[in-house]
Design an enzyme around this catalytic site. Structure first.
Site, PDB file in Angstrom:
ATOM      1  N   PHE A 176      -7.188   6.985   3.371  1.00 20.31           N
ATOM      2  CA  PHE A 176      -6.469   6.348   4.477  1.00 20.31           C
ATOM      3  C   PHE A 176      -6.940   4.910   4.676  1.00 20.31           C
ATOM      4  CE2 PHE A 176      -4.895   5.589   8.760  1.00 20.31           C
ATOM      5  CZ  PHE A 176      -3.641   6.182   8.706  1.00 20.31           C
ATOM      6  N   ARG A 199       9.947   7.822   6.609  1.00 16.69           N
ATOM      7  CA  ARG A 199       8.980   8.378   5.655  1.00 16.69           C
ATOM      8  C   ARG A 199       8.655   9.837   5.959  1.00 16.69           C
ATOM      9  NH1 ARG A 199       5.875   5.804   1.861  1.00 16.69           N
ATOM     10  NH2 ARG A 199       3.958   6.852   1.248  1.00 16.69           N
ATOM     11  N   PHE A 245       0.834  -1.203   0.000  1.00 18.20           N
ATOM     12  CA  PHE A 245       0.000   0.000   0.000  1.00 18.20           C
ATOM     13  C   PHE A 245       0.870   1.255   0.000  1.00 18.20           C
ATOM     14  CE2 PHE A 245      -4.532   1.082   0.934  1.00 18.20           C
ATOM     15  CZ  PHE A 245      -4.406   2.457   0.931  1.00 18.20           C
TER      16      PHE A 245
END
Length: 337
Positions: free
Chosen positions: A174, A314, A71
């Site tokens: 999300f 990230r 994902f």
């Protein structure tokens, strides 16, 4: 509040989970070998899942972690297709993902690694419960794909959604209901509709996911401003409500805090609902126990999301050479032209 009131725990399988997902990313060619070697562990994708789905059988947690890693890579492809102006490639990819949801076994060897990796992880997720859960997962993920399409259009046209439009879209991008659906194979039990749709269950589930989405917005705001993003609660507040950056950050923080406080109330309501499911029968006692286990994992989502955002590379935009280009992505013009 998270550090003091929400205990951080990791599934005991986590060290092997990290190793196996790293190998899976290589095997499925989802990240170049040099990126995997340098960045995969530091991105903490497996830490996020190992802190959420406690009690999962190892094979279930592995399938979820691989799907989660996929994902993130898909999210990065979405971003790079926008940056490199590849709308046709993006449309082809979304069509293939829709098709792979129907028959993942037919796409295991697709030439696009994102399609093949998706088919592999989804096929494994489909093996745990049954046709009705699989159909629900597919329905929920189709809505995620369509929401990503809307984000693609917004970014290419520079359209900043209003706060309400954004909040509705964010619940899909999300993947609120996907992560909630996955609590069921973790517990080894598909919940009946009257449980999943009960207000006590849905409110606790929604608040746990809203916290995660808005905390993500808070932590990714510098990265997304640098990358000319238009999808962030802070950006919508600045653009449509006239807030300054400092005021927008404060408002997002306030909403995040309210999510935590409101979840603590919703959690108690969900546990009382679980107690009422104990009707003196064996199935009733089992269902009650499953709902309580799921409530515990909803609580785990708060701590694992919090620590993920503080530890994952990230979001360490200040350490990147180019604040608009994450160093862990393949920034070449991959995908069909």
């Amino acid at each position: 509040m998270i550090e003091t009131d929400f205990t951080r725990r990791l599934h005991p399988y986590w060290p092997r989970l990290q190793e196996n997902t790293r190998s899976w990313l290589l095997e499925k060619r989802l990240m170049p070998a040099d990126k995997v070697e340098e960045y995969a562990d530091g991105l903490c994708y497996t830490d996020l899942m190992a802190g959420y789905y406690l009690g999962a059988p190892d094979e279930v947690l592995q399938a979820i972690a691989d799907y989660s890693a996929w994902f993130f890579v898909w999210d990065d492809r979405h971003d790079r297709d926008i940056v490199h102006r590849r709308p046709a490639a993006w449309r082809r990819l979304t069509h293939r993902l829709h098709t792979a949801l129907d028959a993942p076994e037919d796409h295991l060897h697709h030439p696009d690694p994102l399609v093949a990796g998706f088919a592999d992880s989804v096929g494994r997720l489909y093996s745990f419960l049954g046709p009705s859960w699989n159909a629900r997962f597919a329905r929920h993920f189709r809505a995620v794909i369509e929401a990503y399409d809307r984000e693609f259009d917004n970014r290419t046209t520079g359209t900043v959604p209003t706060v309400e439009e954004y909040l509705e879209l964010r619940r899909l991008t999300f993947a609120h209901w996907i992560w909630t659906d996955l609590l069921e194979p973790v517990a080894g039990h598909e919940l009946p509709d009257f449980v999943r749709k009960h207000p006590a269950y849905r409110r606790a589930a929604l608040l746990s996911q809203e916290f995660a989405a808005w905390y993500n917005d808070l932590c990714s705001l510098p990265k997304e401003i640098a990358g000319d993003e238009v999808h962030n609660l802070g950006i919508s507040l600045i653009h449509h409500e006239g807030l300054t950056l400092e005021e927008a950050v404060g408002e997002v923080r306030r909403r995040v805090g309210e999510c935590v406080s409101e979840f603590l109330v919703a959690e108690e309501e969900m546990l009382r609902f679980a107690d009422r499911l104990t009707d003196g029968t064996v199935p009733g006692r089992e269902l009650s126990a499953v709902v309580k286990d799921i409530a515990m994992n909803m609580r785990n989502w708060f701590s694992t999301v919090y620590w993920f955002h503080h530890e994952s590379g990230r979001y360490m935009v200040d350490s990147w050479d180019d604040r608009s280009t994450p160093p862990y992505v393949n920034n070449e013009a991959t995908g069909d032209r």
